[in-house]
Design an enzyme around this catalytic site. Structure first.
Site, PDB file in Angstrom:
ATOM      1  N   TYR A  41       0.842  -1.203   0.000  1.00 16.50           N
ATOM      2  CA  TYR A  41       0.000   0.000   0.000  1.00 16.50           C
ATOM      3  C   TYR A  41       0.878   1.253   0.000  1.00 16.50           C
ATOM      4  CZ  TYR A  41      -3.751   3.181   1.597  1.00 16.50           C
ATOM      5  OH  TYR A  41      -4.660   4.208   1.720  1.00 16.50           O
ATOM      6  N   GLU A  97       4.141   1.791  -0.629  1.00 15.87           N
ATOM      7  CA  GLU A  97       5.011   2.005  -1.795  1.00 15.87           C
ATOM      8  C   GLU A  97       4.187   2.168  -3.068  1.00 15.87           C
ATOM      9  OE1 GLU A  97       7.832   2.934  -1.292  1.00 15.87           O
ATOM     10  OE2 GLU A  97       8.931   1.743   0.164  1.00 15.87           O
ATOM     11  N   GLY A  98       3.044   1.487  -3.149  1.00 13.72           N
ATOM     12  CA  GLY A  98       2.153   1.672  -4.294  1.00 13.72           C
ATOM     13  C   GLY A  98       1.706   3.123  -4.375  1.00 13.72           C
ATOM     14  N   ARG A 109     -10.808  -1.488  10.292  1.00 18.98           N
ATOM     15  CA  ARG A 109     -10.209  -0.228  10.735  1.00 18.98           C
ATOM     16  C   ARG A 109     -10.662   0.076  12.147  1.00 18.98           C
ATOM     17  NH1 ARG A 109     -10.119   3.507   5.342  1.00 18.98           N
ATOM     18  NH2 ARG A 109     -11.808   2.172   4.639  1.00 18.98           N
ATOM     19  N   VAL A 110      -9.867   0.896  12.808  1.00 21.12           N
ATOM     20  CA  VAL A 110     -10.045   1.009  14.253  1.00 21.12           C
ATOM     21  C   VAL A 110     -11.399   1.601  14.629  1.00 21.12           C
ATOM     22  CG1 VAL A 110      -8.826   3.252  14.481  1.00 21.12           C
ATOM     23  CG2 VAL A 110      -8.845   1.628  16.378  1.00 21.12           C
ATOM     24  N   VAL A 111     -11.861   2.624  13.931  1.00 25.32           N
ATOM     25  CA  VAL A 111     -13.116   3.267  14.336  1.00 25.32           C
ATOM     26  C   VAL A 111     -14.294   2.303  14.154  1.00 25.32           C
ATOM     27  CG1 VAL A 111     -14.716   5.156  13.865  1.00 25.32           C
ATOM     28  CG2 VAL A 111     -12.270   5.610  13.898  1.00 25.32           C
ATOM     29  N   ARG A 162       0.817   9.689  14.423  1.00 25.95           N
ATOM     30  CA  ARG A 162       0.456  10.287  13.147  1.00 25.95           C
ATOM     31  C   ARG A 162      -0.406  11.524  13.395  1.00 25.95           C
ATOM     32  NH1 ARG A 162      -2.304   6.259   9.626  1.00 25.95           N
ATOM     33  NH2 ARG A 162      -0.341   5.352   9.005  1.00 25.95           N
TER      34      ARG A 162
HETATM   35  P1  NAD Z   1     -12.672   1.848   0.283  1.00 21.52           P
HETATM   36  O1  NAD Z   1     -12.025   0.533   0.323  1.00 21.52           O
HETATM   37  O2  NAD Z   1     -14.019   1.997   0.908  1.00 21.52           O
HETATM   38  O3  NAD Z   1     -12.786   2.397  -1.214  1.00 21.52           O
HETATM   39  C1  NAD Z   1     -11.947   2.010  -2.257  1.00 21.52           C
HETATM   40  C2  NAD Z   1     -12.810   1.740  -3.472  1.00 21.52           C
HETATM   41  O4  NAD Z   1     -11.970   1.375  -4.572  1.00 21.52           O
HETATM   42  C3  NAD Z   1     -13.776   0.563  -3.263  1.00 21.52           C
HETATM   43  O5  NAD Z   1     -15.062   0.908  -3.715  1.00 21.52           O
HETATM   44  C4  NAD Z   1     -13.162  -0.556  -4.091  1.00 21.52           C
HETATM   45  O6  NAD Z   1     -14.112  -1.494  -4.524  1.00 21.52           O
HETATM   46  C5  NAD Z   1     -12.521   0.228  -5.206  1.00 21.52           C
HETATM   47  N1  NAD Z   1     -11.425  -0.495  -5.861  1.00 21.52           N
HETATM   48  C6  NAD Z   1     -10.397  -1.161  -5.263  1.00 21.52           C
HETATM   49  N2  NAD Z   1      -9.580  -1.684  -6.194  1.00 21.52           N
HETATM   50  C7  NAD Z   1     -10.104  -1.328  -7.405  1.00 21.52           C
HETATM   51  C8  NAD Z   1      -9.720  -1.586  -8.746  1.00 21.52           C
HETATM   52  N3  NAD Z   1      -8.629  -2.305  -9.040  1.00 21.52           N
HETATM   53  N4  NAD Z   1     -10.484  -1.068  -9.734  1.00 21.52           N
HETATM   54  C9  NAD Z   1     -11.596  -0.347  -9.458  1.00 21.52           C
HETATM   55  N5  NAD Z   1     -12.004  -0.083  -8.200  1.00 21.52           N
HETATM   56  C10 NAD Z   1     -11.261  -0.569  -7.189  1.00 21.52           C
HETATM   57  O7  NAD Z   1     -11.648   2.865   0.939  1.00 21.52           O
HETATM   58  P2  NAD Z   1     -11.766   4.427   1.236  1.00 21.52           P
HETATM   59  O8  NAD Z   1     -11.477   4.606   2.663  1.00 21.52           O
HETATM   60  O9  NAD Z   1     -13.026   4.964   0.672  1.00 21.52           O
HETATM   61  O10 NAD Z   1     -10.517   4.977   0.421  1.00 21.52           O
HETATM   62  C11 NAD Z   1     -10.646   5.652  -0.817  1.00 21.52           C
HETATM   63  C12 NAD Z   1      -9.289   6.188  -1.234  1.00 21.52           C
HETATM   64  O11 NAD Z   1      -8.793   7.086  -0.257  1.00 21.52           O
HETATM   65  C13 NAD Z   1      -8.231   5.095  -1.403  1.00 21.52           C
HETATM   66  O12 NAD Z   1      -7.425   5.391  -2.520  1.00 21.52           O
HETATM   67  C14 NAD Z   1      -7.412   5.207  -0.134  1.00 21.52           C
HETATM   68  O13 NAD Z   1      -6.095   4.791  -0.330  1.00 21.52           O
HETATM   69  C15 NAD Z   1      -7.497   6.698   0.161  1.00 21.52           C
HETATM   70  N6  NAD Z   1      -7.284   6.958   1.597  1.00 21.52           N
HETATM   71  C16 NAD Z   1      -8.233   6.645   2.522  1.00 21.52           C
HETATM   72  C17 NAD Z   1      -7.980   6.888   3.865  1.00 21.52           C
HETATM   73  C18 NAD Z   1      -9.002   6.572   4.944  1.00 21.52           C
HETATM   74  O14 NAD Z   1      -8.719   6.825   6.121  1.00 21.52           O
HETATM   75  N7  NAD Z   1     -10.180   6.084   4.647  1.00 21.52           N
HETATM   76  C19 NAD Z   1      -6.764   7.432   4.260  1.00 21.52           C
HETATM   77  C20 NAD Z   1      -5.817   7.713   3.289  1.00 21.52           C
HETATM   78  C21 NAD Z   1      -6.096   7.491   1.954  1.00 21.52           C
HETATM   79  N1  UDP Z   2      -6.185  -0.847  15.873  1.00 23.58           N
HETATM   80  C1  UDP Z   2      -6.537  -1.386  17.104  1.00 23.58           C
HETATM   81  N2  UDP Z   2      -7.589  -2.235  17.152  1.00 23.58           N
HETATM   82  C2  UDP Z   2      -8.337  -2.551  16.066  1.00 23.58           C
HETATM   83  C3  UDP Z   2      -7.978  -1.999  14.814  1.00 23.58           C
HETATM   84  C4  UDP Z   2      -6.884  -1.151  14.755  1.00 23.58           C
HETATM   85  O1  UDP Z   2      -5.906  -1.100  18.131  1.00 23.58           O
HETATM   86  O2  UDP Z   2      -9.313  -3.331  16.208  1.00 23.58           O
HETATM   87  C5  UDP Z   2      -5.046   0.087  15.820  1.00 23.58           C
HETATM   88  C6  UDP Z   2      -4.011  -0.217  14.758  1.00 23.58           C
HETATM   89  O3  UDP Z   2      -3.059  -1.132  15.251  1.00 23.58           O
HETATM   90  C7  UDP Z   2      -3.439   1.154  14.500  1.00 23.58           C
HETATM   91  C8  UDP Z   2      -4.625   2.099  14.704  1.00 23.58           C
HETATM   92  O4  UDP Z   2      -5.561   1.370  15.483  1.00 23.58           O
HETATM   93  O5  UDP Z   2      -2.452   1.468  15.462  1.00 23.58           O
HETATM   94  C9  UDP Z   2      -5.278   2.550  13.409  1.00 23.58           C
HETATM   95  O6  UDP Z   2      -5.559   1.405  12.643  1.00 23.58           O
HETATM   96  P1  UDP Z   2      -6.335   1.469  11.249  1.00 23.58           P
HETATM   97  O7  UDP Z   2      -6.251   0.104  10.654  1.00 23.58           O
HETATM   98  O8  UDP Z   2      -7.682   2.050  11.453  1.00 23.58           O
HETATM   99  O9  UDP Z   2      -5.535   2.537  10.377  1.00 23.58           O
HETATM  100  P2  UDP Z   2      -3.967   2.722  10.031  1.00 23.58           P
HETATM  101  O10 UDP Z   2      -3.136   1.804  10.850  1.00 23.58           O
HETATM  102  O11 UDP Z   2      -3.877   2.421   8.590  1.00 23.58           O
HETATM  103  O12 UDP Z   2      -3.726   4.140  10.380  1.00 23.58           O
END
Ligand code: NAD
Ligand code: UDP
Length: 313
Positions: free
Chosen positions: A144, A146-147, A185-187, A276
């Site tokens: 994720y 590095e991508g 995810r944590v929330v 963070r």
């Molecule tokens: P999400 O998983 O709900 O949404 C990602 C969407 O992309 C999904 O609908 C999934 O089906 C679609 N998808 C995945 N691979 C695909 C592919 N190969 N082709 C077409 N569609 C594809 O996640 P999100 O939280 O809504 O995140 C959306 C964007 O925001 C992502 O790029 C994520 O990296 C970025 N982002 C989110 C957060 C966060 O906290 N939610 C933080 C940082 C960055």
């Molecule tokens: N986390 C946790 N319990 C959970 C899920 C996540 O303590 O059930 C922690 C996780 O280890 C990280 C933080 O909550 O330290 C945020 O995790 P999340 O997966 O939501 O996002 P990211 O790590 O990508 O910021």
């Protein structure tokens, strides 16, 4: 009226973005392969004649005439992006190449949803955009991180080499309605556990920190970024600078739900960032004074209400 393509539009953030863009009178084409998103997230938009939903994988080229592209397609939760790490890298990198190629050909403006993960486990706190990050290139999270870093590089190179009009935002932890209930995810985890009075699973000692942004604040920042002049390309941090420990988050969710849950401590996943927090000075300066408006408690209450309804509680 603009024609706007949103990749990953059926996901958590994408569905809110599609809704906002339609409400502003635009025509929206939502493209998604439904890996982590679902039709359910956008079903309420299907009656709108200016909304179009297309099943497509961004690793394959796609052609359409639009004015703007928001590139969000990519699984975002550690469980989902680690499920098939090779596919995650392909989605970020080939997805960026395909969408940038399209933007170049049709002269569209394109915004990349990058992430705070480009900073890895940061040694600079809070994180400013000029920090290059501290990422393990071969660890579990690297598919994720590095991508997304490679995608940023591609965006910059298409901009410099081909004059593509690009925008890069680095999104910090965002939560809200339509989060996938099983995405780990944590929330979402903590709210669902609390609603069932189950133990709250804290990974590690719970002293690691995150800064949580409600989705509406992100959408506001994202659309403002797209509207900036061509000379400002970013990257720009979009997040809520109010930082909490994971233990504080757990306690807050127990309080707001009135749960009888206890805290349960589990092993910390590999390369889990210790802290963070975004520095949002640049966003404030460039995005007409943008800053998050929704406090954690308010955003959590909305999200709790959503999961209660989703789970028929
Ligand atoms: P999400 O998983 O709900 O949404 C990602 C969407 O992309 C999904 O609908 C999934 O089906 C679609 N998808 C995945 N691979 C695909 C592919 N190969 N082709 C077409 N569609 C594809 O996640 P999100 O939280 O809504 O995140 C959306 C964007 O925001 C992502 O790029 C994520 O990296 C970025 N982002 C989110 C957060 C966060 O906290 N939610 C933080 C940082 C960055
Ligand atoms: N986390 C946790 N319990 C959970 C899920 C996540 O303590 O059930 C922690 C996780 O280890 C990280 C933080 O909550 O330290 C945020 O995790 P999340 O997966 O939501 O996002 P990211 O790590 O990508 O910021």
């Amino acid at each position: 009226m603009k024609k706007i393509l949103v990749t990953g539009g059926a996901g958590f953030i994408g569905s809110h973005l599609c809704e906002r863009l339609l409400n502003e009178g635009n025509e929206v084409i939502c493209l998604d392969n439904y890996f982590t998103g679902s039709k359910q997230n956008v079903v309420h938009l299907l009656d709108n004649p200016y909304f179009e939903l297309i099943r497509h994988d961004v690793t394959e080229p796609f052609f359409i005439e639009v004015d703007e592209i928001y590139n969000l397609a990519c699984p975002a939760s550690p469980i989902h992006y680690q499920y098939n790490p090779i596919k995650t890298i392909k989605t970020s990198v080939m997805g960026a190449v395909n969408m940038l190629g399209l933007a170049k050909r049709i002269r569209a403006k394109i915004l990349q949803a990058s992430t705070s993960e480009v900073y890895g486990d940061p040694k600079i706190h809070p994180q400013t955009e000029d920090y290059w990050g501290h990422v393990n290139p071969i660890g579990l999270r690297s598919c994720y991180d590095e991508g997304k870093r490679c995608a940023e590089s591609l965006f910059m190179n298409y901009h410099h080499q081909n004059n593509v009009r690009i925008k890069i935002i680095r999104i910090f932890n965002t939560y809200g309605t339509r989060m996938h209930p099983q995405d780990g995810r944590v929330v979402s985890n903590f709210i669902i556990q609390a609603l069932h009075n189950e133990d709250i699973t804290i990974y590690g000692d719970g002293h690691q920190t995150r800064s949580f942004q409600y989705v509406d604040d992100l959408i506001e920042g994202m659309t403002r970024m797209m509207a900036t002049g061509d000379e400002f390309v970013g990257p720009v941090n979009i997040g809520n600078p109010k930082e909490f420990t994971i233990r504080e988050l757990a306690e807050k969710i127990i309080e707001l739900t009135g749960a009888r849950s206890k805290l349960m401590f589990m092993p910390l996943p590999e390369d889990d960032p210790a802290q963070r927090q975004p520095d949002i000075s640049l966003a404030k300066q460039e995005l007409s004074g943008w800053e998050p408006r929704i406090h954690l408690e308010e955003g959590l209450l909305k999200t709790i209400a959503y999961f209660k309804q989703l789970q028929n509680l």
